[in-house]
Scaffold this motif. Structure first.
Motif, mmCIF file in Angstrom:
data_model
loop_
_atom_site.group_PDB
_atom_site.id
_atom_site.type_symbol
_atom_site.label_atom_id
_atom_site.label_comp_id
_atom_site.label_asym_id
_atom_site.label_seq_id
_atom_site.Cartn_x
_atom_site.Cartn_y
_atom_site.Cartn_z
ATOM 1 N N HIS A 196 5.825 13.205 -10.275
ATOM 2 C CA HIS A 196 5.300 13.042 -11.635
ATOM 3 C C HIS A 196 3.835 12.614 -11.668
ATOM 4 O O HIS A 196 3.300 12.350 -12.743
ATOM 5 N N SER A 197 3.195 12.534 -10.499
ATOM 6 C CA SER A 197 1.783 12.140 -10.380
ATOM 7 C C SER A 197 1.512 10.802 -11.062
ATOM 8 O O SER A 197 0.496 10.622 -11.743
ATOM 9 N N LEU A 198 2.432 9.868 -10.862
ATOM 10 C CA LEU A 198 2.297 8.545 -11.473
ATOM 11 C C LEU A 198 2.008 7.490 -10.407
ATOM 12 O O LEU A 198 2.653 7.457 -9.363
ATOM 13 N N LEU A 199 1.040 6.628 -10.699
ATOM 14 C CA LEU A 199 0.750 5.455 -9.879
ATOM 15 C C LEU A 199 1.250 4.239 -10.647
ATOM 16 O O LEU A 199 0.856 4.022 -11.794
ATOM 17 N N ILE A 200 2.125 3.443 -10.014
ATOM 18 C CA ILE A 200 2.740 2.311 -10.704
ATOM 19 C C ILE A 200 2.563 1.050 -9.863
ATOM 20 O O ILE A 200 2.882 1.027 -8.676
ATOM 21 N N SER A 201 2.022 0.015 -10.495
ATOM 22 C CA SER A 201 1.859 -1.274 -9.821
ATOM 23 C C SER A 201 2.675 -2.339 -10.544
ATOM 24 O O SER A 201 2.834 -2.302 -11.763
ATOM 25 N N ALA A 202 3.188 -3.293 -9.778
ATOM 26 C CA ALA A 202 3.976 -4.401 -10.331
ATOM 27 C C ALA A 202 3.308 -5.709 -9.940
ATOM 28 O O ALA A 202 3.052 -5.961 -8.770
ATOM 29 N N SER A 203 3.027 -6.532 -10.949
ATOM 30 C CA SER A 203 2.282 -7.767 -10.713
ATOM 31 C C SER A 203 3.104 -8.993 -11.088
ATOM 32 O O SER A 203 4.028 -8.936 -11.908
ATOM 33 N N ALA A 260 0.853 -1.192 0.000
ATOM 34 C CA ALA A 260 0.000 0.000 0.000
ATOM 35 C C ALA A 260 0.884 1.236 0.000
ATOM 36 O O ALA A 260 2.038 1.194 0.456
ATOM 37 N N CYS A 261 0.341 2.339 -0.506
ATOM 38 C CA CYS A 261 1.082 3.602 -0.508
ATOM 39 C C CYS A 261 0.095 4.756 -0.420
ATOM 40 O O CYS A 261 -1.086 4.599 -0.747
ATOM 41 N N VAL A 302 3.072 -1.530 -5.143
ATOM 42 C CA VAL A 302 2.456 -0.326 -5.688
ATOM 43 C C VAL A 302 3.192 0.884 -5.126
ATOM 44 O O VAL A 302 3.505 0.932 -3.938
ATOM 45 N N VAL A 303 3.531 1.835 -6.008
ATOM 46 C CA VAL A 303 4.195 3.066 -5.567
ATOM 47 C C VAL A 303 3.529 4.262 -6.246
ATOM 48 O O VAL A 303 2.961 4.141 -7.345
ATOM 49 N N TYR A 304 3.604 5.407 -5.572
ATOM 50 C CA TYR A 304 3.095 6.653 -6.143
ATOM 51 C C TYR A 304 4.247 7.651 -6.192
ATOM 52 O O TYR A 304 4.966 7.828 -5.198
#
Length: 352
Positions: free
Chosen positions: A113-120, A66-67, A107-109
């Protein structure tokens, strides 16, 4: 010099802690757990008097990470149910951001750069441009990975993804942001590296000054590396053994524990490591030395987080698999500790 103090948070999760993160602008703490809940705690400013649960948020599957988002009222979660969700921490409303085809590990925010990035574990990254707002948010940019991701962290300009087979990809966040705007179909990593560690990566943390990162492995080691791809810079990287205990004399050698968690101090650039040996150590990355080891905790250290002002260190503790337990249960043994650091406790040798 102000001494360190430490206390236990009331109403901890009922099962293993998967992540800890402090809100950027206050002392609120977000804790995700395998018990299918995310917990929001108030940690300060008056120490133990306010170390209390504000609210919990229930999900349909365990939460692996979570972030926080743009502010303390917004959080994002990575679920075993393959979903990335936005949580309004005020109302509790959950919004589906994207769905992978396998559990979402990280998941990181990126506030820069207002980017939400998830790794699956489906070997992809999903990237959302949150600057457009939820109402107009398009389908995420998908970046294919060559391996299963096990850890991920962001610095102000870089994203580090550690995968199976000792693969480490470093992405340039401004390049990703531009690719979303220009709708480029493929985003290449800024650098591709092989991990300095010989075994599976357990955790990644980025230096707050945007200079590099640290990784840890299941085999009691930590590596420190720098982003700059020059011969001089790369010559500075190093790895070391830690979180080990002497084996019985008749066996010889060491008992080796996984290093489950890493966190950099936001002001001094030193870092903390937490391991399956139930200890937390503080390290000076520049001087290449251990500054101190905290008093042993009751169970394995699963997660760590510094508050943004560097005043507090949160420590998630729960049973690990180091003792070969077949019937795992964190019920009653999962704990979250808050350590208010002493004045110079996390200050490195060369820190100002």
């Amino acid at each position: 010099m102000a001494p360190a103090t430490q206390w236990e948070v009331a109403q901890p999760p009922h099962d293993a802690v998967s992540s800890l993160v402090f809100v950027p602008d206050s002392h609120k703490l977000l804790v995700s757990s395998w018990d299918k809940n995310v917990y929001l705690y108030n940690v300060g400013p008056n120490g133990a008097e306010e170390a209390s649960l504000i609210k919990s948020y229930e999900f349909r599957a365990p939460i692996l990470d979570a972030c926080f988002g743009a502010d303390e009222h917004e959080a994002f979660t990575a679920g075993l149910d393959e979903q990335v969700k936005r949580v309004d921490l005020t109302t509790g409303e959950q919004t589906l951001m994207s769905k992978h085809t396998a559990p979402v590990r990280c998941v990181v925010y990126s506030p820069e750069h207002s980017l939400l990035i998830s790794a699956s574990w489906d070997c992809t990254l999903h990237v959302h441009n949150m600057a457009t707002g939820l109402a107009s948010s398009p389908l995420p940019l998908t970046i294919k990975l060559p391996g299963k991701p096990h850890a991920m962290a962001a610095s102000p300009s870089k994203l580090v993804v550690a995968m199976t087979a000792r693969l480490v990809h470093i992405y340039d966040l401004p390049t990703i942001a531009k690719a979303i705007t220009t709708k480029e179909p493929v985003v290449q990593p800024w650098q591709q590296r092989e991990s300095s560690l010989k075994f599976l990566t357990r955790a990644v943390a980025c230096m707050p000054n945007d200079a590099g990162y640290a990784t840890s492995s299941i085999e009691g080691r930590v590596a420190v590396e720098w982003f700059e791809d020059t011969e001089k810079s790369q010559a500075r990287k190093y790895a070391f053994k830690c979180h080990r205990l002497p084996a019985p004399e008749e066996e010889g050698g060491d008992i080796v524990y996984p290093v489950n968690a890493l966190a950099f101090h936001p002001k001094y650039g030193t870092f903390a490591s937490g391991g399956g040996d139930s200890t937390v150590a503080l390290w000076d990355a520049e001087a290449k030395r251990r500054m101190r080891q905290l008093t042993k905790f009751p169970d394995s250290v699963a997660a760590l987080a510094f508050s943004k002002d560097g005043k507090y260190l949160a420590i998630g503790v729960c049973p690990g698999f180091e003792t070969g337990m077949e019937d795992y249960s964190g019920e009653g043994r999962t704990k979250v500790f808050i350590r208010e650091l002493g004045e110079n406790e996390a200050r490195g040798k060369g820190a100002k």
